[in-house]
Enzyme design. Structure first.
Site, mmCIF file in Angstrom:
data_model
loop_
_atom_site.group_PDB
_atom_site.id
_atom_site.type_symbol
_atom_site.label_atom_id
_atom_site.label_comp_id
_atom_site.label_asym_id
_atom_site.label_seq_id
_atom_site.Cartn_x
_atom_site.Cartn_y
_atom_site.Cartn_z
ATOM 1 N N GLY A 25 21.694 31.672 34.647
ATOM 2 C CA GLY A 25 21.438 31.205 33.278
ATOM 3 C C GLY A 25 20.047 31.663 32.867
ATOM 4 O O GLY A 25 19.590 32.729 33.278
ATOM 5 N N ARG A 26 19.371 30.812 32.096
ATOM 6 C CA ARG A 26 18.032 31.188 31.609
ATOM 7 C C ARG A 26 17.058 31.395 32.777
ATOM 8 O O ARG A 26 16.357 32.388 32.846
ATOM 9 C CB ARG A 26 17.462 30.082 30.724
ATOM 10 C CG ARG A 26 18.211 29.809 29.442
ATOM 11 C CD ARG A 26 17.484 28.666 28.742
ATOM 12 N NE ARG A 26 18.123 28.249 27.525
ATOM 13 C CZ ARG A 26 19.083 27.310 27.455
ATOM 14 N NH1 ARG A 26 19.514 26.710 28.546
ATOM 15 N NH2 ARG A 26 19.589 26.975 26.290
ATOM 16 N N HIS A 29 9.689 18.257 43.703
ATOM 17 C CA HIS A 29 10.302 18.444 42.371
ATOM 18 C C HIS A 29 9.236 18.808 41.326
ATOM 19 O O HIS A 29 9.058 18.108 40.324
ATOM 20 C CB HIS A 29 11.070 17.182 41.948
ATOM 21 C CG HIS A 29 12.117 17.463 40.904
ATOM 22 N ND1 HIS A 29 13.320 16.817 40.831
ATOM 23 C CD2 HIS A 29 12.138 18.335 39.856
ATOM 24 C CE1 HIS A 29 14.036 17.256 39.802
ATOM 25 N NE2 HIS A 29 13.326 18.197 39.184
ATOM 26 N N GLY A 62 9.064 22.074 40.061
ATOM 27 C CA GLY A 62 9.444 23.413 39.571
ATOM 28 C C GLY A 62 8.856 23.741 38.214
ATOM 29 O O GLY A 62 8.399 24.852 37.970
ATOM 30 N N ILE A 90 15.862 25.276 43.605
ATOM 31 C CA ILE A 90 14.976 24.740 42.556
ATOM 32 C C ILE A 90 15.823 24.078 41.470
ATOM 33 O O ILE A 90 15.346 23.839 40.364
ATOM 34 C CB ILE A 90 14.087 25.835 41.919
ATOM 35 C CG1 ILE A 90 14.925 27.047 41.480
ATOM 36 C CG2 ILE A 90 12.967 26.237 42.839
ATOM 37 C CD1 ILE A 90 14.159 28.009 40.589
ATOM 38 N N ALA A 91 17.099 23.795 41.795
ATOM 39 C CA ALA A 91 18.016 23.297 40.757
ATOM 40 C C ALA A 91 18.091 21.768 40.786
ATOM 41 O O ALA A 91 17.402 21.100 40.002
ATOM 42 C CB ALA A 91 19.379 23.937 40.940
ATOM 43 N N ARG A 92 18.890 21.225 41.663
ATOM 44 C CA ARG A 92 19.041 19.778 41.781
ATOM 45 C C ARG A 92 19.425 19.421 43.201
ATOM 46 O O ARG A 92 20.155 20.176 43.867
ATOM 47 C CB ARG A 92 20.171 19.260 40.882
ATOM 48 C CG ARG A 92 19.788 18.952 39.458
ATOM 49 C CD ARG A 92 18.878 17.705 39.372
ATOM 50 N NE ARG A 92 18.462 17.427 38.007
ATOM 51 C CZ ARG A 92 17.412 17.977 37.403
ATOM 52 N NH1 ARG A 92 16.634 18.834 38.029
ATOM 53 N NH2 ARG A 92 17.100 17.647 36.162
ATOM 54 N N GLU A 101 16.342 12.089 46.262
ATOM 55 C CA GLU A 101 14.883 12.126 46.133
ATOM 56 C C GLU A 101 14.394 10.913 45.339
ATOM 57 O O GLU A 101 15.124 10.413 44.491
ATOM 58 C CB GLU A 101 14.445 13.445 45.456
ATOM 59 C CG GLU A 101 14.946 13.618 44.038
ATOM 60 C CD GLU A 101 14.561 14.969 43.447
ATOM 61 O OE1 GLU A 101 14.813 16.016 44.069
ATOM 62 O OE2 GLU A 101 14.013 14.954 42.338
ATOM 63 N N ARG A 141 30.676 31.474 36.916
ATOM 64 C CA ARG A 141 32.102 31.405 36.583
ATOM 65 C C ARG A 141 32.532 32.585 35.711
ATOM 66 O O ARG A 141 33.625 33.072 35.791
ATOM 67 C CB ARG A 141 32.413 30.094 35.872
ATOM 68 C CG ARG A 141 32.820 29.008 36.861
ATOM 69 C CD ARG A 141 33.094 27.726 36.162
ATOM 70 N NE ARG A 141 31.942 27.360 35.341
ATOM 71 C CZ ARG A 141 31.771 26.183 34.782
ATOM 72 N NH1 ARG A 141 32.671 25.253 34.939
ATOM 73 N NH2 ARG A 141 30.706 25.908 34.062
HETATM 74 C C1 DGY Z 1 14.397 19.556 34.653
HETATM 75 O O1 DGY Z 1 13.858 19.814 33.575
HETATM 76 O O2 DGY Z 1 15.603 19.338 34.754
HETATM 77 C C2 DGY Z 1 13.506 19.491 35.830
HETATM 78 O O3 DGY Z 1 14.214 19.384 37.002
HETATM 79 C C3 DGY Z 1 12.521 18.351 35.682
HETATM 80 O O4 DGY Z 1 13.152 17.148 35.866
#
Ligand code: DGY
Length: 325
Positions: A155-156, A283, A285, A234-236, A265, A177
């Site tokens: 994505g971005r 967290h 990022g 670096i996502a979730r 977390e 996808r």
């Molecule tokens: C987001 O913007 O989703 C980052 O993970 C900060 O919570």
């Protein structure tokens, strides 16, 4: 009388100032996350709530807030919000895309470099006073330049990472996808998940969390990766099965990992803390001043637009505005 706005966490003073001109603001000065009960109690008379990614917006909260018309989250991710329930109740939800893209892509690269080149691991060793000589084979890591970068979720932020990869002469492959617009122009080719896992020297996870992506990287997937590979998330939290990752690192089934997000977390799986070949960050990022201020102000501008009768800047469910209340 000004409409009531609840801000769930301490935020930049300029944000409070801008919002206080229009809203009667109650905000969390203590900066400890409120319990769900406390959040419901404080939000019950509010027209809008300004949340962060660690606040759960569920039907219990929505039911407790009959006057609610808008939730602004200071995050791009919105898996903490029951979007369908908000839409059904005519509650507009906005997030903060774009303003954090470059900072988060920088962090992805920072973790990739640090994990692949064993920066944290060797620093811990040095600080422990263990360095008594130079040696040919000390802390040998993996090349980043000229390697194959796998991006799961183009994505971005994934695209911003692919742009950085060009500067390192990396081959970029990705799994989505559908074809990612602009990916071909970045020289990135689409492959299946299993091809991504098998071919990537370094794997970057940049996809949103949902029930469909829960543990998308687990024991089987880690087993398909190269033993020399690096994994960066670096996502979730929850996208990776943290227990399976800790076991894979301990058994050297992959070489290294860089994680900015974790299951449950801020609590961490203790097994991750024991893995030597891992870089862990809390967290952060999007954690540069300009990026965080940009996110916080964008969330505020969405709230101000609502009160000014203007269209929201970054809506997630613009259709909610048409839902009869
Ligand atoms: C987001 O913007 O989703 C980052 O993970 C900060 O919570």
């Amino acid at each position: 009388m000004k409409p009531k706005l609840l801000i769930t966490r301490k935020v930049f003073p300029e944000v409070i100032e801008a919002l206080s001109a229009v809203f009667d603001v109650d905000h969390n000065l203590a900066d400890d996350a409120w319990t769900p009960e406390e959040l419901r109690r404080r939000a019950s008379a509010c027209r809008a709530i300004y949340v962060v990614a660690s606040d759960r917006v569920d039907t219990a909260l929505l039911d407790a807030c009959p006057a609610l018309v808008m939730i602004a989250t200071g995050s791009v991710g919105y898996n903490h919000i029951d979007l369908a329930a908000c839409t059904a109740r005519g509650v507009l939800v906005t997030n903060t895309p774009d303003v954090l893209t470059e900072a988060t892509a920088d962090m992805g690269f920072a973790l990739l470099m640090a994990a692949a080149r064993r920066v944290s691991e060797s620093e811990r060793w040095l600080r422990a006073g263990q360095w008594d000589r130079w040696a040919w084979d000390q802390f040998l890591g993996a090349d980043v330049h000229g390697s194959t970068l796998g991006v799961l979720g183009m994505g971005r932020i994934g695209s911003a990472i692919a742009r950085r990869a060009a500067g390192f002469s990396m081959r970029v492959i990705y799994c989505n996808r559908s074809e990612a617009p602009g990916a071909a122009a970045l020289g990135a080719s689409r492959v299946t998940l299993d091809e991504l896992l098998a071919q990537a020297d370094h794997l970057m996870l940049v996809l949103p969390y949902s029930t469909a992506t829960h543990h998308i990287i687990g024991e089987r997937e880690l087993g398909l990766m190269k033993p020399t590979a690096t994994l960066v998330n670096i996502a979730r939290g929850g996208i990776v099965d943290d227990a399976a990752l800790a076991a894979a690192l301990a058994a050297h089934r992959i070489a290294a990992a860089g994680l900015d997000v974790f299951e449950n977390e801020p609590a961490l799986n203790p097994a991750l803390l024991k893995a030597p070949n891992i870089v862990l960050t809390p967290h952060i990022g999007s954690g540069t001043r300009s990026s965080r201020l940009g996110m916080a102000m964008l969330a505020a501008r969405n709230l101000l637009a609502l009160e000014a009768g203007e269209p929201p800047l970054t809506p997630l469910n613009a259709q909610a505005l048409k839902t009869p209340r």
